[in-house]
Design a protein around this motif. Sequence first.
Motif, PDB file in Angstrom:
ATOM      1  N   GLY A   1       0.779  -1.235   0.000  1.00 24.56           N
ATOM      2  CA  GLY A   1       0.000   0.000   0.000  1.00 24.56           C
ATOM      3  C   GLY A   1       0.802   1.272   0.000  1.00 24.56           C
TER       4      GLY A   1
ATOM      5  N   PRO B   1       5.226   2.858   0.503  1.00 25.13           N
ATOM      6  CA  PRO B   1       6.612   2.455   0.738  1.00 25.13           C
ATOM      7  C   PRO B   1       6.800   2.127   2.210  1.00 25.13           C
ATOM      8  CG  PRO B   1       6.502   4.543  -0.480  1.00 25.13           C
ATOM      9  CD  PRO B   1       5.115   4.222  -0.042  1.00 25.13           C
TER      10      PRO B   1
ATOM     11  N   ASP C   1       7.439  -7.454   0.363  1.00 26.22           N
ATOM     12  CA  ASP C   1       6.947  -6.090   0.142  1.00 26.22           C
ATOM     13  C   ASP C   1       6.348  -6.055  -1.260  1.00 26.22           C
ATOM     14  OD1 ASP C   1       6.612  -3.408  -0.423  1.00 26.22           O
ATOM     15  OD2 ASP C   1       8.642  -2.816   0.141  1.00 26.22           O
ATOM     16  N   THR C   2       5.035  -6.023  -1.334  1.00 25.16           N
ATOM     17  CA  THR C   2       4.360  -6.120  -2.625  1.00 25.16           C
ATOM     18  C   THR C   2       3.957  -4.741  -3.114  1.00 25.16           C
ATOM     19  OG1 THR C   2       2.181  -6.341  -1.618  1.00 25.16           O
ATOM     20  CG2 THR C   2       3.410  -8.383  -2.016  1.00 25.16           C
TER      21      THR C   2
ATOM     22  N   GLN D   1      -1.151  -1.731  -7.549  1.00 24.98           N
ATOM     23  CA  GLN D   1      -2.147  -0.662  -7.560  1.00 24.98           C
ATOM     24  C   GLN D   1      -3.519  -1.251  -7.873  1.00 24.98           C
ATOM     25  OE1 GLN D   1      -0.382   1.312 -11.079  1.00 24.98           O
ATOM     26  NE2 GLN D   1       0.188   2.962  -9.667  1.00 24.98           N
ATOM     27  N   THR D   2      -4.553  -0.460  -7.615  1.00 22.20           N
ATOM     28  CA  THR D   2      -5.909  -0.882  -7.986  1.00 22.20           C
ATOM     29  C   THR D   2      -5.927  -1.297  -9.465  1.00 22.20           C
ATOM     30  OG1 THR D   2      -6.760   0.729  -6.410  1.00 22.20           O
ATOM     31  CG2 THR D   2      -8.329  -0.121  -8.033  1.00 22.20           C
TER      32      THR D   2
ATOM     33  N   ASP E   1       3.943   6.637 -10.277  1.00 20.27           N
ATOM     34  CA  ASP E   1       4.852   6.548  -9.128  1.00 20.27           C
ATOM     35  C   ASP E   1       6.286   6.873  -9.529  1.00 20.27           C
ATOM     36  OD1 ASP E   1       3.400   5.642  -6.754  1.00 20.27           O
ATOM     37  OD2 ASP E   1       2.888   3.889  -7.958  1.00 20.27           O
TER      38      ASP E   1
ATOM     39  N   ARG F   1       4.078   8.719  -4.865  1.00 14.81           N
ATOM     40  CA  ARG F   1       3.320   9.204  -6.014  1.00 14.81           C
ATOM     41  C   ARG F   1       3.983  10.417  -6.652  1.00 14.81           C
ATOM     42  NH1 ARG F   1      -0.678   5.901  -7.917  1.00 14.81           N
ATOM     43  NH2 ARG F   1      -1.143   7.761  -9.124  1.00 14.81           N
TER      44      ARG F   1
ATOM     45  N   LYS G   1      -1.198   9.345  -0.066  1.00 15.87           N
ATOM     46  CA  LYS G   1      -1.322   8.024   0.550  1.00 15.87           C
ATOM     47  C   LYS G   1      -1.442   8.259   2.051  1.00 15.87           C
ATOM     48  CE  LYS G   1      -1.628   4.574  -2.035  1.00 15.87           C
ATOM     49  NZ  LYS G   1      -2.222   3.295  -1.687  1.00 15.87           N
TER      50      LYS G   1
ATOM     51  N   ARG H   1      -5.581   5.606  -0.747  1.00 19.13           N
ATOM     52  CA  ARG H   1      -5.240   6.477  -1.852  1.00 19.13           C
ATOM     53  C   ARG H   1      -6.299   7.561  -1.973  1.00 19.13           C
ATOM     54  NH1 ARG H   1      -4.404   3.673  -7.649  1.00 19.13           N
ATOM     55  NH2 ARG H   1      -4.785   5.448  -9.000  1.00 19.13           N
TER      56      ARG H   1
HETATM   57  O1  PRX Z   1       2.008   4.742  -4.759  1.00 21.30           O
HETATM   58  C1  PRX Z   1       1.897   3.344  -4.841  1.00 21.30           C
HETATM   59  C2  PRX Z   1       1.430   2.811  -3.490  1.00 21.30           C
HETATM   60  O2  PRX Z   1       0.031   2.710  -3.578  1.00 21.30           O
HETATM   61  C3  PRX Z   1      -0.426   3.120  -4.873  1.00 21.30           C
HETATM   62  C4  PRX Z   1      -1.620   2.302  -5.278  1.00 21.30           C
HETATM   63  O3  PRX Z   1      -2.663   2.541  -4.393  1.00 21.30           O
HETATM   64  P1  PRX Z   1      -4.001   1.704  -4.505  1.00 21.30           P
HETATM   65  O4  PRX Z   1      -4.465   1.711  -5.910  1.00 21.30           O
HETATM   66  O5  PRX Z   1      -4.926   2.230  -3.467  1.00 21.30           O
HETATM   67  O6  PRX Z   1      -3.590   0.236  -4.156  1.00 21.30           O
HETATM   68  C5  PRX Z   1      -3.069  -0.057  -2.910  1.00 21.30           C
HETATM   69  C6  PRX Z   1      -2.972  -1.533  -2.736  1.00 21.30           C
HETATM   70  C7  PRX Z   1      -2.312  -2.229  -3.818  1.00 21.30           C
HETATM   71  C8  PRX Z   1       0.759   2.936  -5.754  1.00 21.30           C
HETATM   72  O7  PRX Z   1       0.657   3.705  -6.925  1.00 21.30           O
HETATM   73  N1  PRX Z   1       1.977   1.492  -3.172  1.00 21.30           N
HETATM   74  C9  PRX Z   1       1.311   0.323  -3.151  1.00 21.30           C
HETATM   75  N2  PRX Z   1       2.102  -0.678  -2.714  1.00 21.30           N
HETATM   76  C10 PRX Z   1       3.321  -0.134  -2.478  1.00 21.30           C
HETATM   77  C11 PRX Z   1       3.242   1.242  -2.783  1.00 21.30           C
HETATM   78  N3  PRX Z   1       4.319   2.047  -2.682  1.00 21.30           N
HETATM   79  C12 PRX Z   1       5.481   1.491  -2.270  1.00 21.30           C
HETATM   80  N4  PRX Z   1       5.619   0.190  -1.943  1.00 21.30           N
HETATM   81  C13 PRX Z   1       4.573  -0.661  -2.035  1.00 21.30           C
HETATM   82  N5  PRX Z   1       4.727  -1.933  -1.697  1.00 21.30           N
END
Ligand code: PRX
Length: 648
Positions: free
Chosen positions: A382, A384, A406-407, A410-411, A496, A511, A517, A522
Amino acid sequence: MTEVEDEIITLPVDERYHTAIESYKKAYKESLEQPETFWSREAGIIDWFKKWDKVLDDSNPPFFRWFVNGKLNASYNAVDRHVLGGKRNKVAYIWVAENGDEKIVSYDGLYYRVNNFAKALLDMGIKRGDRIILYMPMILEAPVAMLAAARIGATFSFVFAGFGASALAERINDSQATLVVTADGSFRAGKIVKLKEIVDEALTMSSTVKTVVVVKRTGIDAPMQEGRDVWWDDVIGHGSNYVKPEEMDANDPLYILYTSGTTGKPKGVVHSTGGYSVWIANTLKWAFNPGDDDRWWCAADIGWVTGHSYIVFAPLFLGLTSILYEGAITYPAPDRLWEIIEKYRVNMLYTSPTAIRTLMRYGTKYPKMHDLSTLKVLGTVGEPINPAAWKWYFENIGDSKTPIIDTYWQTETGGFVISPSNGLGLPPLKPGSATFPVPGIDPTILDESGKEVKTGQKGFLVFKKPWPGMFMTLNNDPERYKEVYFKKYGMYYTGDYAVNDHDGYFWLLGRADEVLKVSGHRLGTIEIEDALISSNEVAESAVFGRPHEVKGDAIIAFVVLKEGEGGDGDIVSKLRNHVRETLGPIYTPDEIHIVGALPKTRSGKIMRRVVRAVFLNQVPGDISTLENSASVDEIKSAIELVKRETSL
Ligand code: PRX
């Protein structure tokens, strides 16, 4: 950055696989060089009613279509095939209520409930292709409703139950939904949120909904409108209600999920049935490598994409046993997560950096109260993760033994896109890096002009090739889909910032656009500005993020009041409440500053970045980078204006 880059933690590779990083590399190479062969094989993770004619149709970019003419049903893959295939009595969900109550549901029990609700939906006139909205707490009826919709081919759109009435109405209107499933209320940190009342208010702002199905969860009084509102228990049947799963096309939508972008209007991300299913089942297996007897806990909310993909669809496709927890992670005490892990002997925990940082502040006393030795793999998602939180998680929760997956995703991506692959070959880990792309993802980092940046330099993260889990379009807005994601570079732009280090590891740096975030959620700055302006008092506003040590971003708002407004001293709390009710509590600004004027470009655009730079004391040497549509002189006077207004 260089300090943490140099710290490498090498863990033994999961013994069930006995593979090294080489087998990840092999799979990755094949996925890019022979995608047909690779995906034809990997798509076998799903049961298909009819096999596809072609793996990928890329004749009309950026509208990529995977598994062309393949037929399947997501609910069949989630329940029927396990009931038929020997897992009938296996536990699908261990549901834990906020007050500690539990319900344990087998695959057969889930199958029964899904069929029953599918029948109820049909009886209420919902058919294939219709849209329904789910606005529900973390209760078993939530996955049941998602799977029932998928079973009959209705497209659902889940709206996170923390959203306010206007946000809900906007999603109902955009999706043209005819039915809403909700609950009388939800429990959150010991309090009750009156969900049905929020639905009622949203329905005064929308006109397509004919039926509202209400789950009785809290027992509070919920006003029921005759002819429109029905109780869940009254509509579900109680006999054998088998509903044959619809044969869906691989490219029929499975769901729409709204997410924030750089305008006030949320984007309706449309996911496919086939490519999405193949993607999330494989990515869960590659990244976490859950065994058949493992207990999986994705501690996200079901209303966000993480919950869709990794609480509902992927673990059910793989036939796993999942924890589904209703409440807040610090309620009734900060050892809630650890208590659940001990009690249910959880093997894999997947949560957000914000949750880790929140729990870290309470110290190691709470995890030490519990036996966490069943944990084998930990994950984050979600936002960093800062190396300090990574290490705390690794040492205190994982006993310095479990890998931290650490995955990054994004949506829009449907599932993980950059993440260590524990199931293919675990790389040495670097705290704070999501490591390497998963098979099928071809990333690069570009500068503003589209040139690849040098190793170690920050740039924009872009994916060069389509992948099965990518969204198909934006609901009602294919032009915006092209414009936002593909126009800048002619390939998928994530929005990103990232860096690739000298060992090829990817580091996600946040972002690059007007998206915040906040606690992993988001949120669009412009949505918040619009909500402020929709109050009676505000004429103009500029919203931006300030780094916050627990939440990621804190929300800062600058507002100019309308003439004659703001006389009473309570204006700031009034505006905070207004945002809370319109959009939901997570959107509430942390700080609201009332100013006499905000700087604008000649075309009338508020110079949010200038306000932010002055506020954070980060005015760059080259000020032209602050606002590309304004001259240096304009920016200079904008900076002066903000300084004057705020006495900074
Ligand atoms: O900025 C990145 C951050 O979350 C964004 C996507 O948000 P959302 O669509 O709400 O999905 C969240 C769940 C998957 C990305 O563009 N983000 C997500 N995972 C990471 C991350 N930033 C850094 N490390 C991560 N593991």
